[in-house]
Design a protein around this motif. Structure first.
Motif, mmCIF file in Angstrom:
data_model
loop_
_atom_site.group_PDB
_atom_site.id
_atom_site.type_symbol
_atom_site.label_atom_id
_atom_site.label_comp_id
_atom_site.label_asym_id
_atom_site.label_seq_id
_atom_site.Cartn_x
_atom_site.Cartn_y
_atom_site.Cartn_z
ATOM 1 N N PHE A 1 0.844 -1.200 0.000
ATOM 2 C CA PHE A 1 0.000 0.000 0.000
ATOM 3 C C PHE A 1 0.885 1.259 0.000
ATOM 4 C CE2 PHE A 1 -2.414 3.401 2.100
ATOM 5 C CZ PHE A 1 -3.481 3.473 1.221
ATOM 6 N N ARG B 1 3.966 1.330 -1.184
ATOM 7 C CA ARG B 1 4.565 1.386 -2.528
ATOM 8 C C ARG B 1 3.559 1.888 -3.558
ATOM 9 N NH1 ARG B 1 8.960 2.690 -2.079
ATOM 10 N NH2 ARG B 1 9.234 2.348 -4.310
ATOM 11 N N PHE B 2 2.285 1.519 -3.367
ATOM 12 C CA PHE B 2 1.219 1.969 -4.268
ATOM 13 C C PHE B 2 1.182 3.505 -4.314
ATOM 14 C CE2 PHE B 2 -3.266 3.262 -4.782
ATOM 15 C CZ PHE B 2 -3.574 2.660 -5.990
ATOM 16 N N ILE C 1 4.582 4.742 -5.979
ATOM 17 C CA ILE C 1 4.623 4.508 -7.436
ATOM 18 C C ILE C 1 3.662 5.466 -8.146
ATOM 19 C CG2 ILE C 1 4.126 2.857 -9.292
ATOM 20 C CD1 ILE C 1 4.960 0.626 -7.288
ATOM 21 N N ASN C 2 2.478 5.665 -7.549
ATOM 22 C CA ASN C 2 1.517 6.575 -8.178
ATOM 23 C C ASN C 2 2.068 7.992 -8.258
ATOM 24 O OD1 ASN C 2 -1.224 5.629 -9.071
ATOM 25 N ND2 ASN C 2 -1.001 4.473 -7.178
ATOM 26 N N LYS D 1 5.229 8.855 -8.390
ATOM 27 C CA LYS D 1 6.270 8.855 -9.425
ATOM 28 C C LYS D 1 5.653 8.877 -10.824
ATOM 29 C CE LYS D 1 10.129 6.536 -7.091
ATOM 30 N NZ LYS D 1 10.990 5.343 -7.088
ATOM 31 N N MET D 2 4.616 8.046 -11.010
ATOM 32 C CA MET D 2 3.986 7.975 -12.340
ATOM 33 C C MET D 2 3.306 9.293 -12.694
ATOM 34 S SD MET D 2 2.419 4.169 -12.751
ATOM 35 C CE MET D 2 3.489 2.841 -13.329
ATOM 36 N N THR E 1 8.386 3.273 -15.283
ATOM 37 C CA THR E 1 8.304 4.499 -16.073
ATOM 38 C C THR E 1 9.630 4.655 -16.805
ATOM 39 O OG1 THR E 1 9.180 5.973 -14.375
ATOM 40 C CG2 THR E 1 6.787 5.660 -14.409
ATOM 41 N N PHE F 1 12.182 4.270 -13.577
ATOM 42 C CA PHE F 1 12.266 3.330 -12.469
ATOM 43 C C PHE F 1 11.378 2.121 -12.749
ATOM 44 C CE2 PHE F 1 8.230 3.329 -10.186
ATOM 45 C CZ PHE F 1 7.584 4.416 -10.760
ATOM 46 N N ALA G 1 1.433 -3.880 -5.538
ATOM 47 C CA ALA G 1 1.013 -2.511 -5.830
ATOM 48 C C ALA G 1 0.874 -2.301 -7.340
ATOM 49 C CB ALA G 1 2.014 -1.512 -5.251
ATOM 50 N N TRP H 1 -2.369 -3.745 -8.470
ATOM 51 C CA TRP H 1 -3.499 -2.860 -8.144
ATOM 52 C C TRP H 1 -3.595 -1.720 -9.154
ATOM 53 C CZ3 TRP H 1 -1.921 -2.347 -2.279
ATOM 54 C CH2 TRP H 1 -2.312 -3.509 -1.599
#
Lengths: 57, 490
Positions: free
Chosen positions: A39, A41-42, A45-46, A48-49, B435, B457, B463, B466
């Motif tokens: 969670f 990392r979720f 990562i979001n 970063k994206m 990415t 990365f 994750a 999800w």
């Protein structure tokens, strides 16, 4: 002779190609599906994206 | 009133048409010509291919969406373009052939003021003997996940293989690319690990031998020359991570391989070192190479000018630098920025339909002269961003005049987010979230890796799954033009 069987090391012996790469250990694999860690990392990562997506539009 | 005709209703075409319709309003007309009656969220086809989703989960009917957006929709395929008109008129037009049940085979011409070619690729199965059926369709020896129907067929074959394993019959799975010039390794990569995940769930993994066959010169190339990521204080190549995943899951690999022929249960291949070999299989999913859809172009006198408008591979020429030059001289600036056709300024190409100046990966040939290297990916996020930029340019040309500034979306200046599934499951699924920035490496700006490692990365975990699952619903929601759709980025 007693053999020490470590699950994550089994695939190293299957081929020379496998033997020359890295295979995650038990802890790294457990963290991949640990809901609390994933969670976090979720979220990371979001973020970063979203930054990369923002730079690309 | 101006008319924009968009050829194709995939990610690029749908994005172009829907944004253009929104920005132009009812004062101008947007027309979409696509042979399909349904829109398909292709990234989820891999889940259809293992029986975790249905065709209905990844598709929806286009007609009501286009009716809502005020877009004129023709279920047809484009056959030819006459960018100079014909004898009695200077008005450019396209010739289309209907594919809908009620008008199948009928042809019609549609005049346009602006044309966007976003046809996507032709799945060129016949480029490899045995991979196709000789009539342009998939052959009988292998399966595919390139379309929703192909994926449904693949899932049936996969279930049959599982049943055989449950009865004690060992099965060999061969997944990868079906030709030396394929792209879309990512889809095959996702499919092989979803199969591995499903075999574990079914309790038959120990009855399966799994092998990857690919035209990449190294694992993790993905048609982008690989990528470098910062992990644990190191900057490392995607090769190491890809090989790690294959070794962890017990999947053998064969790389630098051109699949030269497919037979029942057997693939023939040639490797980069010039050697040849055979690989047997019980179940094979091999991605076909892509080509242009075969559109022809004619001038006012009716003479064939296809070579002027399209590159030899059938993709439309745009504002790229197509001058042949060695790999060492390739530049990020070779890549197109506006996607405008250099000969006919009212024509653009978006998504897979534009001709890239060259590949991204280092070009490779076997000693026999067979090119074995991935061709550049132009799918997903780059397709959507290019489609939106092209829509913006066309709208400005229509509303501000032909000297309006054109919008730019160079793949050498944009990043991409990619989520590659390695197994579906809310609590046991995994995916590699990645990415890259930029998509096309710029070695002048980033001399080491060609990319900005602060924004490039990747990591694998739940994750990522999800995110991929949420994106599935998010992009279908957006494509249906539901409230707030413009707020969701491409």
């Amino acid at each position: 002779m007693d053999q020490k069987l470590v699950e994550e090391e089994i695939n190293f012996q299957k081929s020379d190609k496998f033997n020359l790469t890295m295979i995650p250990g038990k802890f790294a694999r457990a963290m991949r599906t640990c809901v609390i860690w994933q969670f976090i990392r979720f979220i990371v990562i979001n973020i970063k994206m979203i930054i990369v997506v923002g730079k690309s539009h | 009133m101006a008319r924009l005709v968009v050829l194709g209703g995939g990610v690029a075409g749908h994005t172009t048409a829907t944004f253009a319709a929104k920005w132009l309003g009812s004062q101008h007309e947007v027309v979409v010509v696509t042979p399909n009656s349904k829109w398909n969220w292709i990234p989820s086809n891999i889940w259809v291919g293992v029986g975790e989703m249905t065709k209905e989960d990844v598709t929806f009917d286009l007609a009501p969406v286009y009716a809502k957006a005020g877009i004129t929709y023709h279920q047809a395929k484009a056959v030819s373009i006459n960018p100079e008109g014909k004898d009695d008129s200077d008005k450019p037009f396209v010739t289309i052939e209907y594919t809908s049940a009620d008008k199948a085979g009928q042809t019609e011409t549609i005049e346009y003021d602006y044309l966007v070619n976003a046809t996507g690729p032709k799945l060129n199965f016949d480029a490899t003997p045995g991979l196709g059926d000789g009539n342009g369709q998939m052959g009988e020896h292998t399966v595919s996940v390139c379309t929703a129907d192909h994926a449904v067929h693949a899932s049936h074959k996969f279930k049959e293989a599982i049943e055989k394993m449950k009865k004690g019959e060992r099965q060999k799975f061969l997944i990868g690319t079906g030709h030396g010039m394929c792209t879309c390794q990512g889809a095959a990569f996702e499919y092989i690990f979803n199969i591995e995940h499903e075999l574990n769930k079914a309790g038959v993994r120990d009855m399966a031998d799994m092998k990857w066959i690919s035209n990449e010169s190294f694992l993790g190339d993905f048609g982008m020359g690989g990528l470098h990521m910062k992990v644990g204080g190191y900057v490392v190549s995607s090769k190491l991570f890809a090989e790690s995943l294959f070794a962890e899951r017990g999947v053998d690999w064969l790389i630098g391989a051109h699949t030269s022929k497919v037979e029942e249960g057997k693939v023939h291949y040639e490797l980069l070192d010039g050697s040849t070999g055979e690989e047997e299989f019980d179940f094979a999913m091999l991605i076909p190479p892509f080509a242009g859809v075969g559109l022809k172009a004619y001038n006012k006198a009716g003479e064939d000018i296809t070579d002027t408008v399209f590159a030899p591979n059938g993709f439309m020429k745009v504002d790229a630098d197509y001058t042949p030059k060695p790999y060492e001289e390739w530049k990020a600036s070779d890549w197109p920025r506006t996607y405008q056709n250099p000969t006919y300024k009212n024509m653009f190409a978006a998504g897979i339909a534009f001709a890239p100046p060259h590949i991204i990966s280092k070009p490779m040939k076997s000693p026999n002269g067979t090119p074995i290297n991935p061709t550049p990916p132009r799918t997903g996020m780059p397709s959507g961003i290019i489609g939106k930029a092209v829509a913006h340019s066309v709208c400005d040309l229509i509303t501000k005049g032909e000297n309006a500034h054109l919008h730019e979306a160079s793949m050498a200046e944009m990043g991409a987010a990619c989520v590659a599934s390695a197994g579906k499951g809310i609590f046991d699924g995994q995916a590699a979230a990645m990415t890259v920035y930029p998509v096309v490496p710029d070695f002048d700006k980033y001399p080491g890796t060609g990319r900005d490692t602060d924004y490039t990365f990747g990591e694998i975990g739940l994750a990522g799954h999800w995110i991929k699952h949420i994106l599935h619903y998010l992009f279908i929601y957006k494509a249906k033009l539901n409230p707030g759709w413009t707020l969701i980025p491409e």
